[in-house]
Write an enzyme that holds these catalytic residues in place. Structure first.
Site, PDB file in Angstrom:
ATOM      1  N   SER A 125      64.055 -85.858  17.221  1.00  0.00           N
ATOM      2  CA  SER A 125      64.096 -84.937  18.353  1.00  0.00           C
ATOM      3  C   SER A 125      62.992 -85.280  19.345  1.00  0.00           C
ATOM      4  O   SER A 125      61.834 -85.472  18.969  1.00  0.00           O
ATOM      5  CB  SER A 125      63.913 -83.499  17.863  1.00  0.00           C
ATOM      6  OG  SER A 125      63.711 -82.627  18.954  1.00  0.00           O
ATOM      7  N   SER A 126      63.355 -85.368  20.616  1.00  0.00           N
ATOM      8  CA  SER A 126      62.364 -85.674  21.657  1.00  0.00           C
ATOM      9  C   SER A 126      61.300 -84.585  21.745  1.00  0.00           C
ATOM     10  O   SER A 126      60.225 -84.812  22.298  1.00  0.00           O
ATOM     11  CB  SER A 126      63.054 -85.831  23.011  1.00  0.00           C
ATOM     12  OG  SER A 126      63.683 -84.627  23.395  1.00  0.00           O
ATOM     13  N   GLN A 127      61.593 -83.394  21.208  1.00  0.00           N
ATOM     14  CA  GLN A 127      60.601 -82.314  21.250  1.00  0.00           C
ATOM     15  C   GLN A 127      59.363 -82.653  20.438  1.00  0.00           C
ATOM     16  O   GLN A 127      58.253 -82.223  20.775  1.00  0.00           O
ATOM     17  CB  GLN A 127      61.224 -81.008  20.763  1.00  0.00           C
ATOM     18  CG  GLN A 127      62.294 -80.463  21.708  1.00  0.00           C
ATOM     19  CD  GLN A 127      62.995 -79.243  21.143  1.00  0.00           C
ATOM     20  OE1 GLN A 127      62.553 -78.664  20.148  1.00  0.00           O
ATOM     21  NE2 GLN A 127      64.091 -78.850  21.762  1.00  0.00           N
ATOM     22  N   SER A 186      67.136 -89.486  23.519  1.00  0.00           N
ATOM     23  CA  SER A 186      66.721 -88.379  24.408  1.00  0.00           C
ATOM     24  C   SER A 186      65.608 -88.799  25.360  1.00  0.00           C
ATOM     25  O   SER A 186      64.665 -88.048  25.610  1.00  0.00           O
ATOM     26  CB  SER A 186      66.281 -87.167  23.583  1.00  0.00           C
ATOM     27  OG  SER A 186      67.340 -86.673  22.807  1.00  0.00           O
ATOM     28  N   ASP A 238      72.832 -81.461  24.554  1.00  0.00           N
ATOM     29  CA  ASP A 238      73.072 -80.024  24.685  1.00  0.00           C
ATOM     30  C   ASP A 238      74.352 -79.692  25.447  1.00  0.00           C
ATOM     31  O   ASP A 238      74.806 -78.546  25.409  1.00  0.00           O
ATOM     32  CB  ASP A 238      71.887 -79.339  25.377  1.00  0.00           C
ATOM     33  CG  ASP A 238      70.716 -79.116  24.433  1.00  0.00           C
ATOM     34  OD1 ASP A 238      70.916 -79.230  23.210  1.00  0.00           O
ATOM     35  OD2 ASP A 238      69.605 -78.841  24.920  1.00  0.00           O
TER      36      ASP A 238
END
Length: 409
Positions: free
Chosen positions: A144-146, A172, A291
């Site tokens: 995840s890029s988060q 991402s 998303d």
């Protein structure tokens, strides 16, 4: 709250103002804590942003961030740098089953003090803030890029800055670039070249105001509505930029397949159905905009268009397993659909079943992605209030374009 949706007449030409991007807002809120001179306008009204704000402003030792994945990742990194502060980060049951070990390991490599309160590798977390002096870390690029953005956001506050090596394939990228561009707006020296992100330390920034662009993910549902409408239908959305930082702005190009054009004017976009949709199979790699996968899949189904969507591996660990949820709910409506761990394949549909109950799985995007089908058939959305996670006025805005709803319970 369950809603039965139906449409008697589509209100073409409606003008809707959508709140600021959740992705931009949450990044800026972390940066505002590091640089108090930063002012933010058009902040997101989403639950995620409210949870993040609450955790940042509360003196409580326990912060409950509900379903807010972005808040969990960004706050983990932020509180790890806050000397003298001890915080327990917890959330919903689903959040306690969403992995965070990769980020925790990276922060521990920098010297952070983070403990798992229950299950190894998952929230809740006990974080004891301290001064982080190491300035190099490695993390997989296909996560995840988060996780990556969480490290980038704290980087300029570290005394030596930070060098992040991304190992393997990178996904991402637009979200990484979004974080990079927001840092640039604050005059932070930062670069992303090849597999390495380098961010130099910056103790203070000049007072300034950043206006958050409206959320492109939220715009996707109106793209779907116009795609499912008759030729000549339109809707105006504010406030959007041609040179957006958001990866989901690729909607402009993708929805040309469905006959939808996007016109930029005065910080707004006008979506117009100018022609019939293409009958060709839609093939898209959505690794940079996962998303919007649910919206696109439902649009294709509603129009009887086949699609092959790839690059979706991160959807397995979202609010729900979104690929399985799509397969389950679209099948109930009559779709011929299959999914893998990273892709979705939909064959052309012939008929949409009416009055089907759509389960939302505590996932805001499931509720919103299926709502436009009300232009084709009556449909029931279960636990419809879940939309507040990212778009509090969603059902009100649906009413304004003519999608009526009746509360069942």
């Amino acid at each position: 709250m369950d809603l039965r949706l139906k449409t008697e007449e589509f209100n073409s030409g409606t003008h809707i103002t959508i709140s600021g991007s959740k992705s931009e807002s949450n990044r800026l809120l972390i940066l505002q804590q590091l640089y108090p001179g930063l002012q933010i306008e058009n902040l997101s009204d989403s639950d995620d942003t409210h949870h993040l704000q609450g955790a940042l402003t509360s003196d409580d030792t326990v912060a409950d961030i509900g379903h807010a994945g972005t808040a969990m990742r960004f706050l983990t990194a932020f509180f790890a740098t806050q000397e003298g502060v001890t915080k327990v980060l917890q959330g919903s049951d689903r959040m306690h089953n969403r992995p965070i070990e990769i980020l925790v390991n990276a922060l521990r490599d920098l010297g952070a003090d983070i403990e798992y309160e229950k299950k190894e590798g998952y929230p809740p977390l006990k974080i004891t803030g301290k001064k982080l002096t190491r300035n190099k870390v490695s993390i997989n690029g296909n996560v995840s890029s988060q996780y990556i953005s969480a490290l980038m956001l704290i980087a300029p506050s570290l005394e030596k800055g930070l060098e992040i090596e991304l190992v393997g394939k990178i996904t991402s990228v637009p979200y990484i670039n979004m974080t990079l561009q927001l840092l640039h707006q604050l005059k932070v020296e930062a670069e992303f070249k090849g597999q390495v992100i380098k961010i130099k330390p910056k103790l203070t920034v000049e007072k300034q105001t950043v206006v958050v662009e409206s959320d492109w993910s939220s715009a996707s549902y109106f793209y779907s509505i116009i795609a499912l409408s008759k030729i000549g239908s339109s809707v105006k959305l504010s406030a959007y930029k041609k040179d957006s930082l958001q990866g989901d702005s690729c909607l402009e190009e993708i929805y040309k397949h469905f006959g939808v054009t996007t016109t930029f004017k005065d910080n707004s976009i006008l979506l117009t159905k100018e022609r019939e949709h293409s009958s060709a199979v839609l093939k898209e790699n959505l690794k940079n905009a996962p998303d919007i996968a649910q919206t696109i899949a439902v649009t294709c189904f509603g129009l009887g268009v086949a699609c092959d969507l790839t690059g979706l591996h991160t959807l397995k660990i979202k609010e729900t397993d979104r690929l399985e949820a799509l397969r389950e709910e679209l099948t109930k409506l009559g779709a011929d659909i299959s999914v893998t761990n990273e892709s979705l394949h939909l064959k052309p549909s012939i008929k949409i079943k009416e009055n089907i109950q759509i389960a939302t799985y505590n996932d805001h995007r499931m509720a919103m992605a299926f709502a436009p089908l009300a232009l084709k058939v009556s449909i029931e959305i279960l636990e419809a209030e879940v939309v507040t996670k990212s778009y509090r006025s969603f059902w009100k805005d649906m009413l304004s374009v003519g999608i009526q709803n009746v509360t069942i319970k």
